[in-house]
Design a protein around this motif. Structure first.
Motif, PDB file in Angstrom:
ATOM      1  N   GLU A 107     -22.714 -62.917 -24.162  1.00 38.84           N
ATOM      2  CA  GLU A 107     -22.021 -62.666 -22.892  1.00 38.84           C
ATOM      3  C   GLU A 107     -20.562 -63.123 -22.978  1.00 38.84           C
ATOM      4  N   VAL A 108     -19.779 -62.755 -21.963  1.00 39.79           N
ATOM      5  CA  VAL A 108     -18.379 -63.187 -21.942  1.00 39.79           C
ATOM      6  C   VAL A 108     -18.317 -64.723 -22.054  1.00 39.79           C
ATOM      7  N   GLY A 109     -17.395 -65.199 -22.861  1.00 39.47           N
ATOM      8  CA  GLY A 109     -17.247 -66.645 -23.106  1.00 39.47           C
ATOM      9  C   GLY A 109     -17.908 -67.077 -24.400  1.00 39.47           C
ATOM     10  N   SER A 110     -18.921 -66.331 -24.824  1.00 41.26           N
ATOM     11  CA  SER A 110     -19.651 -66.772 -26.024  1.00 41.26           C
ATOM     12  C   SER A 110     -18.820 -66.595 -27.289  1.00 41.26           C
ATOM     13  N   ALA A 111     -17.928 -65.628 -27.295  1.00 43.59           N
ATOM     14  CA  ALA A 111     -17.087 -65.451 -28.483  1.00 43.59           C
ATOM     15  C   ALA A 111     -16.081 -66.600 -28.590  1.00 43.59           C
ATOM     16  N   HIS A 112     -15.636 -67.103 -27.442  1.00 44.58           N
ATOM     17  CA  HIS A 112     -14.747 -68.269 -27.486  1.00 44.58           C
ATOM     18  C   HIS A 112     -15.482 -69.498 -28.006  1.00 44.58           C
ATOM     19  N   ALA A 113     -16.759 -69.628 -27.660  1.00 45.35           N
ATOM     20  CA  ALA A 113     -17.553 -70.729 -28.224  1.00 45.35           C
ATOM     21  C   ALA A 113     -17.660 -70.564 -29.735  1.00 45.35           C
ATOM     22  N   MET A 114     -17.955 -69.351 -30.161  1.00 47.11           N
ATOM     23  CA  MET A 114     -18.122 -69.076 -31.605  1.00 47.11           C
ATOM     24  C   MET A 114     -16.838 -69.354 -32.368  1.00 47.11           C
ATOM     25  N   LYS A 115     -15.727 -68.951 -31.794  1.00 42.54           N
ATOM     26  CA  LYS A 115     -14.427 -69.153 -32.464  1.00 42.54           C
ATOM     27  C   LYS A 115     -14.137 -70.654 -32.654  1.00 42.54           C
ATOM     28  N   ALA A 116     -14.417 -71.446 -31.624  1.00 46.65           N
ATOM     29  CA  ALA A 116     -14.173 -72.891 -31.730  1.00 46.65           C
ATOM     30  C   ALA A 116     -15.065 -73.497 -32.813  1.00 46.65           C
ATOM     31  N   LEU A 117     -16.298 -73.016 -32.905  1.00 49.15           N
ATOM     32  CA  LEU A 117     -17.208 -73.547 -33.929  1.00 49.15           C
ATOM     33  C   LEU A 117     -16.740 -73.138 -35.322  1.00 49.15           C
ATOM     34  N   ASN A 118     -16.232 -71.917 -35.448  1.00 48.73           N
ATOM     35  CA  ASN A 118     -15.678 -71.503 -36.741  1.00 48.73           C
ATOM     36  C   ASN A 118     -14.551 -72.444 -37.160  1.00 48.73           C
ATOM     37  N   ASN A 119     -13.663 -72.748 -36.206  1.00 49.35           N
ATOM     38  CA  ASN A 119     -12.524 -73.590 -36.575  1.00 49.35           C
ATOM     39  C   ASN A 119     -12.927 -75.038 -36.823  1.00 49.35           C
ATOM     40  N   LEU A 120     -14.024 -75.482 -36.195  1.00 46.82           N
ATOM     41  CA  LEU A 120     -14.550 -76.810 -36.514  1.00 46.82           C
ATOM     42  C   LEU A 120     -14.949 -76.856 -37.991  1.00 46.82           C
ATOM     43  N   VAL A 121     -15.644 -75.842 -38.442  1.00 46.37           N
ATOM     44  CA  VAL A 121     -16.070 -75.791 -39.849  1.00 46.37           C
ATOM     45  C   VAL A 121     -14.843 -75.694 -40.762  1.00 46.37           C
ATOM     46  N   SER A 122     -13.897 -74.864 -40.361  1.00 44.01           N
ATOM     47  CA  SER A 122     -12.680 -74.690 -41.157  1.00 44.01           C
ATOM     48  C   SER A 122     -11.881 -75.998 -41.233  1.00 44.01           C
ATOM     49  N   ALA A 123     -11.758 -76.686 -40.098  1.00 41.96           N
ATOM     50  CA  ALA A 123     -10.985 -77.942 -40.051  1.00 41.96           C
ATOM     51  C   ALA A 123     -11.645 -79.023 -40.895  1.00 41.96           C
ATOM     52  N   GLY A 124     -12.967 -79.074 -40.871  1.00 40.69           N
ATOM     53  CA  GLY A 124     -13.695 -80.052 -41.684  1.00 40.69           C
ATOM     54  C   GLY A 124     -13.524 -79.761 -43.167  1.00 40.69           C
ATOM     55  N   GLY A 125     -13.619 -78.494 -43.529  1.00 38.95           N
ATOM     56  CA  GLY A 125     -13.458 -78.097 -44.931  1.00 38.95           C
ATOM     57  C   GLY A 125     -12.069 -78.410 -45.451  1.00 38.95           C
ATOM     58  N   PHE A 126     -11.083 -78.270 -44.585  1.00 42.38           N
ATOM     59  CA  PHE A 126      -9.704 -78.559 -44.990  1.00 42.38           C
ATOM     60  C   PHE A 126      -9.550 -80.051 -45.289  1.00 42.38           C
ATOM     61  N   LEU A 127      -9.969 -80.879 -44.325  1.00 47.57           N
ATOM     62  CA  LEU A 127      -9.750 -82.327 -44.478  1.00 47.57           C
ATOM     63  C   LEU A 127     -10.520 -82.910 -45.657  1.00 47.57           C
ATOM     64  N   ILE A 128     -11.765 -82.494 -45.838  1.00 43.29           N
ATOM     65  CA  ILE A 128     -12.556 -83.064 -46.933  1.00 43.29           C
ATOM     66  C   ILE A 128     -11.967 -82.636 -48.272  1.00 43.29           C
TER      67      ILE A 128
END
Ligand code: NAD
Length: 305
Positions: free
Chosen positions: A168-189
């Motif tokens: 539903e509307v809003g769920s893609a924004h949730a997904m995008k934030a989760l993608n960037n969480l994974v990306s941000a963690g991968g960068f720092l480690i």
């Protein structure tokens, strides 16, 4: 192929919005653009094509599909509800597609306001950064009704090569934030691994090569470390403040859903500290400088004799 029938508008002609609007122009859409920076929309129209609008209301009156590519949900709200905003000019049955990285609950509230004004609002945030925005190869996440996706698909297809409906509307924004969480963690480690390796005596460039041939490979090892960190360019085009915003959204969803996330919380904390320590206007890849400061060494620098 016949020219696209739907008239489109894009608000927010920044690092991402400019190349995305350019893809719409190249695909043959009639494109109207607007940006808060005076002259930016006119510059786009002159250099790339399409028309510049003077207000968001004017843009909305000339568009069947209105894309927003703005820093935050608060700014999307201002652009929709403000004086001379999109809702002031919205035509019946228009679609507002928020492609910014936003806050799911905020987007759901805005979707209700758009529905009350006779339109439909969906979210379609993107991943891939400026290089893939330029080539029209973004990964697009979609939240909203299936019928609306079919209506906006031709325009989205000019900007991205993958479109995944996630709910539903809003769920893609949730997904995008989760993608960037994974990306941000991968960068720092990855940065910490390079620092450890360099202190041990390994060459960070060789570390990146080996990671990329091994199971430690991720988007940062492939597309960011040599290009923006070891080169000391720090110019990927994605701001540190925007990444910190995304991590705040991801952790907000964790809080709302009662999900314990100690690892993700530490990740957000480190990125937020970098935002404070390094100051405004930094590229997100400059977060490596915080890890370097903590270690007291610079990546790629020759060890002192
Ligand atoms: P940006 O700061 O380069 O561009 C934002 C644009 O919005 C600017 O041109 C600014 O002038 C305009 N703007 C701000 N307030 C406005 C207002 N009230 N009315 C009209 N225009 C206004 O940001 P960006 O890097 O293009 O990112 C945009 C969105 O896309 C953000 O939500 C970001 O998180 C997301 N995103 C960025 C990238 C990236 O690599 N840069 C990748 C994926 C997603």
């Amino acid at each position: 192929m016949s020219a696209p029938q739907e008239r489109v508008g894009l608000i927010g002609i920044g690092s991402m919005g400019w190349p995305m609007a350019a893809r719409l122009v190249q695909a043959g859409f009639s494109v109207t653009v607007f940006d808060a920076v005076p002259g930016q929309a006119a510059k786009f129209a002159q250099e790339v094509g399409g028309q510049a609008a003077v207000t968001c209301a004017e843009l909305a009156a000339q568009s069947d599909i209105i894309f927003t590519m703005l820093p935050t949900s608060a700014i999307v709200e201002q652009v929709l509800n403000g004086e001379q905003g999109v809702l002031a000019g919205l035509r019946p049955d228009s679609v507002v597609v928020d492609m910014s990285s936003g806050v799911p609950a905020h987007t759901q509230r805005l979707a209700q306001a758009v529905a009350a004004a006779g339109g439909v609002m969906v979210d379609a945030p993107v991943s891939g950064g400026v290089p893939r925005a330029r080539t029209g190869e973004l990964a697009i996440m979609y939240g909203g009704p299936a019928a609306t996706l079919e209506r906006v698909r031709p325009a989205l297809s000019s900007m991205g090569t993958s479109i995944t409906a996630v709910g539903e509307v809003g769920s893609a924004h949730a997904m995008k934030a989760l993608n960037n969480l994974v990306s941000a963690g991968g960068f720092l480690i990855g940065v910490e691994a390079m620092l450890i390796g360099q202190q041990f005596g390994l060459d960070p460039n060789v570390i990146v090569d080996v990671l990329n041939a091994s199971t430690g490979m991720n988007n940062s090892t492939q597309k960011k470390f040599k290009q923006f960190v070891l080169s000391r360019q720090f110019n990927s085009g994605f701001g540190l403040d925007l990444m910190v915003k995304d991590l705040g959204i991801a952790l907000g969803i964790a809080t709302d859903t009662g999900t314990p996330t100690p690892f993700a919380s530490l990740c957000r904390e480190l990125w937020a500290s970098a935002g404070k320590t390094l100051g405004k206007g930094q590229d997100h890849t400059a977060v490596a400088r915080l890890s370097e400061q903590l270690a007291g060494v610079e990546l790629g620098a020759k060890p002192k004799d």
